[in-house]
Design a protein around this motif. Structure first.
Motif, PDB file in Angstrom:
ATOM      1  N   ILE A  85      -1.871   0.152   8.560  1.00 32.02           N
ATOM      2  CA  ILE A  85      -2.921   1.257   7.990  1.00 32.02           C
ATOM      3  C   ILE A  85      -3.951   1.568   8.952  1.00 32.02           C
ATOM      4  O   ILE A  85      -4.555   0.487   9.514  1.00 32.02           O
ATOM      5  CB  ILE A  85      -3.425   0.596   6.693  1.00 32.02           C
ATOM      6  N   HIS A  86      -4.336   2.596   9.309  1.00 33.82           N
ATOM      7  CA  HIS A  86      -5.342   2.942  10.324  1.00 33.82           C
ATOM      8  C   HIS A  86      -6.635   2.634   9.644  1.00 33.82           C
ATOM      9  O   HIS A  86      -6.852   2.691   8.517  1.00 33.82           O
ATOM     10  CB  HIS A  86      -5.111   4.615  10.671  1.00 33.82           C
ATOM     11  N   HIS A  87      -7.743   2.541  10.685  1.00 33.63           N
ATOM     12  CA  HIS A  87      -8.906   2.120  10.030  1.00 33.63           C
ATOM     13  C   HIS A  87      -9.975   3.267  10.609  1.00 33.63           C
ATOM     14  O   HIS A  87     -11.077   3.110  10.090  1.00 33.63           O
ATOM     15  CB  HIS A  87      -9.482   1.039  10.723  1.00 33.63           C
ATOM     16  N   ALA A  88      -9.544   4.099  11.315  1.00 25.50           N
ATOM     17  CA  ALA A  88     -10.303   5.490  11.544  1.00 25.50           C
ATOM     18  C   ALA A  88      -9.972   6.669  11.037  1.00 25.50           C
ATOM     19  O   ALA A  88      -8.545   6.949  10.810  1.00 25.50           O
ATOM     20  CB  ALA A  88     -10.324   5.578  12.993  1.00 25.50           C
ATOM     21  N   LEU A  89     -10.877   7.478  10.196  1.00 22.57           N
ATOM     22  CA  LEU A  89     -10.479   8.723   9.748  1.00 22.57           C
ATOM     23  C   LEU A  89      -9.810   9.764  10.812  1.00 22.57           C
ATOM     24  O   LEU A  89     -10.486   9.762  11.973  1.00 22.57           O
ATOM     25  CB  LEU A  89     -11.554   9.347   9.049  1.00 22.57           C
ATOM     26  N   ASP A  90      -8.857  10.494  10.338  1.00 25.93           N
ATOM     27  CA  ASP A  90      -8.854  11.864  11.291  1.00 25.93           C
ATOM     28  C   ASP A  90      -9.895  12.764  11.303  1.00 25.93           C
ATOM     29  O   ASP A  90     -10.256  13.228  10.053  1.00 25.93           O
ATOM     30  CB  ASP A  90      -7.303  12.355  10.893  1.00 25.93           C
ATOM     31  N   GLU A  91     -10.401  13.093  12.206  1.00 30.09           N
ATOM     32  CA  GLU A  91     -11.596  14.003  12.341  1.00 30.09           C
ATOM     33  C   GLU A  91     -11.478  15.357  11.590  1.00 30.09           C
ATOM     34  O   GLU A  91     -12.048  16.011  11.165  1.00 30.09           O
ATOM     35  CB  GLU A  91     -12.041  14.050  13.753  1.00 30.09           C
ATOM     36  N   ASP A  92     -10.115  15.761  11.769  1.00 33.60           N
ATOM     37  CA  ASP A  92      -9.709  17.344  11.034  1.00 33.60           C
ATOM     38  C   ASP A  92      -9.277  17.174   9.875  1.00 33.60           C
ATOM     39  O   ASP A  92      -9.851  18.033   8.846  1.00 33.60           O
ATOM     40  CB  ASP A  92      -8.557  17.935  12.021  1.00 33.60           C
ATOM     41  N   THR A  93      -8.533  16.161   9.334  1.00 31.54           N
ATOM     42  CA  THR A  93      -8.128  16.083   7.837  1.00 31.54           C
ATOM     43  C   THR A  93      -9.046  15.324   6.897  1.00 31.54           C
ATOM     44  O   THR A  93      -8.811  15.344   5.814  1.00 31.54           O
ATOM     45  CB  THR A  93      -6.616  15.674   7.796  1.00 31.54           C
ATOM     46  N   ARG A  94      -9.778  14.376   7.609  1.00 26.25           N
ATOM     47  CA  ARG A  94     -10.233  13.368   6.851  1.00 26.25           C
ATOM     48  C   ARG A  94      -9.631  12.528   6.124  1.00 26.25           C
ATOM     49  O   ARG A  94     -10.053  12.216   4.858  1.00 26.25           O
ATOM     50  CB  ARG A  94     -11.680  14.137   6.175  1.00 26.25           C
ATOM     51  N   THR A  95      -8.393  12.159   6.697  1.00 25.71           N
ATOM     52  CA  THR A  95      -7.366  11.464   5.852  1.00 25.71           C
ATOM     53  C   THR A  95      -7.083  10.138   6.765  1.00 25.71           C
ATOM     54  O   THR A  95      -7.444  10.057   8.148  1.00 25.71           O
ATOM     55  CB  THR A  95      -6.117  11.970   5.708  1.00 25.71           C
ATOM     56  N   LEU A  96      -6.609   9.013   6.430  1.00 29.27           N
ATOM     57  CA  LEU A  96      -6.107   8.034   7.035  1.00 29.27           C
ATOM     58  C   LEU A  96      -4.796   7.871   7.041  1.00 29.27           C
ATOM     59  O   LEU A  96      -4.041   8.197   6.183  1.00 29.27           O
ATOM     60  CB  LEU A  96      -6.943   6.636   6.102  1.00 29.27           C
ATOM     61  N   GLY A  97      -4.405   7.303   8.199  1.00 27.45           N
ATOM     62  CA  GLY A  97      -2.789   7.473   8.455  1.00 27.45           C
ATOM     63  C   GLY A  97      -2.358   6.053   7.952  1.00 27.45           C
ATOM     64  O   GLY A  97      -2.949   4.966   8.243  1.00 27.45           O
ATOM     65  N   VAL A  98      -1.286   6.126   7.312  1.00 24.97           N
ATOM     66  CA  VAL A  98      -0.630   4.932   6.907  1.00 24.97           C
ATOM     67  C   VAL A  98       1.092   5.103   7.711  1.00 24.97           C
ATOM     68  O   VAL A  98       1.501   5.949   7.342  1.00 24.97           O
ATOM     69  CB  VAL A  98      -0.383   4.918   5.112  1.00 24.97           C
ATOM     70  N   ARG A  99       1.194   3.991   8.398  1.00 28.31           N
ATOM     71  CA  ARG A  99       2.478   3.981   9.089  1.00 28.31           C
ATOM     72  C   ARG A  99       3.544   3.319   8.128  1.00 28.31           C
ATOM     73  O   ARG A  99       3.289   2.089   7.824  1.00 28.31           O
ATOM     74  CB  ARG A  99       2.376   3.117  10.512  1.00 28.31           C
ATOM     75  N   ILE A 100       4.860   4.136   8.160  1.00 30.65           N
ATOM     76  CA  ILE A 100       5.808   3.322   7.418  1.00 30.65           C
ATOM     77  C   ILE A 100       6.924   3.089   8.178  1.00 30.65           C
ATOM     78  O   ILE A 100       7.345   3.936   8.936  1.00 30.65           O
ATOM     79  CB  ILE A 100       6.252   4.431   6.058  1.00 30.65           C
ATOM     80  N   GLU A 101       7.717   2.038   7.693  1.00 26.51           N
ATOM     81  CA  GLU A 101       8.522   1.848   8.872  1.00 26.51           C
ATOM     82  C   GLU A 101      10.051   1.917   7.858  1.00 26.51           C
ATOM     83  O   GLU A 101      10.011   1.507   6.962  1.00 26.51           O
ATOM     84  CB  GLU A 101       8.829   0.344   9.274  1.00 26.51           C
TER      85      GLU A 101
END
Length: 412
Positions: A295-311
């Protein structure tokens, strides 16, 4: 004529004149009464006919209903103990409400698993001499990819050959014959020459083979780049004879059996997601099981969302990087629901979802359900009551046997 006679004649005349009208009036009264009587009789007959027709129609409808109910017989298929054993049919005893995770749905994109991806680049200025692999090839670890020629590598190979011979001579004489300084210098020079050819791109095995040959003519600067991992070549952009600078990507090799999906969630949604949360990735109408690994800890500056990485596993190579998908991530919030294994829910011939229930030992019938959602390997369903026995393994076999019997799930 006396007065009495005159009165008598006068009464006779009056009686004679009155008799026809009375007779006519009596006849009319009789006809009127007769018509009224006939009307009553007609009304009776009409009422009788209406009652008969209504009773007949109602009886007919009720009879038709009963007949229709008689035709709608219970549709089921009975399997022998041998069939149950061969098909591996398993039944869940009295399905009950379970606390099932709610689902967070989010868009995502398939990406390479960077932990299983390698970039093949030269470490010195070189020229491409030969290609040994191409785009799309599935290669094994240590397989030759291409042959390069480098002036710097030629110098390093020559130095290695010279220092190898010197080091062997000094080592053979020993410290008692040669000075300590010469012994150390020979040893260091040999080590540096070996390290240089390895740094330029030769492997330890290639260096050992080169030294074992003892052939100075082989110090021509040619060497092969080998695959550092097994996988598929997904990038290949060079031509024979091209001059390549250090760091230029010649090949990209990736193991696509396990890919990543980058899903975009809002910060509030991420609060209900944890590492290891089961996920269903929907791509091109197909479901692929996965789990949250980062789980990313930094917000995307454009979408203001957090990335969740799924394997997600991709053994059949059905998923490809760059494809947009929908990710259904199991939330930590749980609600009571009826759930069965995904394989227990099948499509009927008319497109409805069905499960097979067992109401008698070895006897099964289809039950239409609504597929609410999937959570990992489970399917959340509605349309049946708790306490029903549902086929959880071998449902496809039961469906095929049901079809052979000539029954229609839709009609049921």
């Amino acid at each position: 004529m006396n007065n009495l006679t005159i009165k008598t004649l006068f009464l006779l005349i009056i009686f004679t004149l009155a008799t026809p009208s009375m007779a006519s009036g009596g006849h009319d009264d009789h006809d009127e009464k007769h018509e009224e009587s006939g009307h009553e009789e007609g009304g009776h007959e009409e009422g009788h006919e209406e009652g008969h027709e209504e009773g007949h129609e109602e009886g007919h409808e009720e009879g038709g209903h009963e007949e229709g109910g008689h035709e709608e017989e219970e549709q089921s298929v009975k399997l022998s103990k041998k069939q149950l054993a061969i098909a591996g049919i398993m039944v869940k005893e009295e399905i009950q409400l379970e606390n099932i995770s709610s689902v967070i749905s989010a868009p995502g994109e398939i990406m390479l698993n960077e932990y299983k991806t390698t970039s093949v680049t030269p470490r010195v200025s070189s020229q491409v001499v030969r290609r040994n692999a191409k785009l799309g090839d599935v290669i094994a670890i240590g397989q030759p990819l291409l042959t390069l020629s480098s002036v710097e590598m030629a110098t390093a190979q020559g130095d290695l050959l010279v220092t190898e011979r010197e080091w062997k001579r000094v080592k053979k004489l020993g410290k008692k014959v040669v000075s300590a300084q010469r012994y150390t210098e020979a040893r260091v020079a040999h080590g540096q020459a070996r390290a240089r050819v390895l740094a330029y791109g030769m492997t330890s095995k290639q260096a050992e083979s080169f030294l074992a040959s003892g052939d100075a003519s082989k110090a021509d600067g040619t060497f092969q780049l080998l695959a550092a991992q097994a996988g598929t070549i997904i990038h290949d952009q060079f031509i024979i004879g091209e001059l390549i600078e250090p760091g230029t990507k010649l090949f990209i090799i990736s193991d696509e059996s396990v890919l990543w999906v980058e899903a975009k969630l809002t910060p509030s949604q991420v609060k209900n997601v944890s590492i290891g949360s089961e996920t269903v990735v929907i791509a091109d109408g197909k479901n692929f099981l996965g789990k949250v690994v980062q789980i990313h800890h930094a917000l995307d500056e454009d979408t203001r969302t957090l990335g969740v990485r799924i394997e997600v596993t991709n053994l059949d190579d059905q998923l490809h990087p760059g494809v947009f998908v929908q990710a259904q991530i199991s939330s930590m919030n749980k609600k009571p629901a009826l759930a069965v294994p995904i394989n227990a829910v099948l499509r009927s011939s008319d497109g409805d979802w069905v499960v097979f229930t067992e109401h008698e030992k070895g006897e099964f019938e289809p039950q239409e359900v609504e597929l609410v959602r999937t959570v990992g390997s489970l399917a959340v369903i509605e349309g049946i009551e708790p306490g029903v026995r549902v086929v959880t393994e071998g449902a496809f076999f039961v469906q095929s046997e049901f079809a052979k019997s000539g029954f229609s799930i839709h009609n049921h």
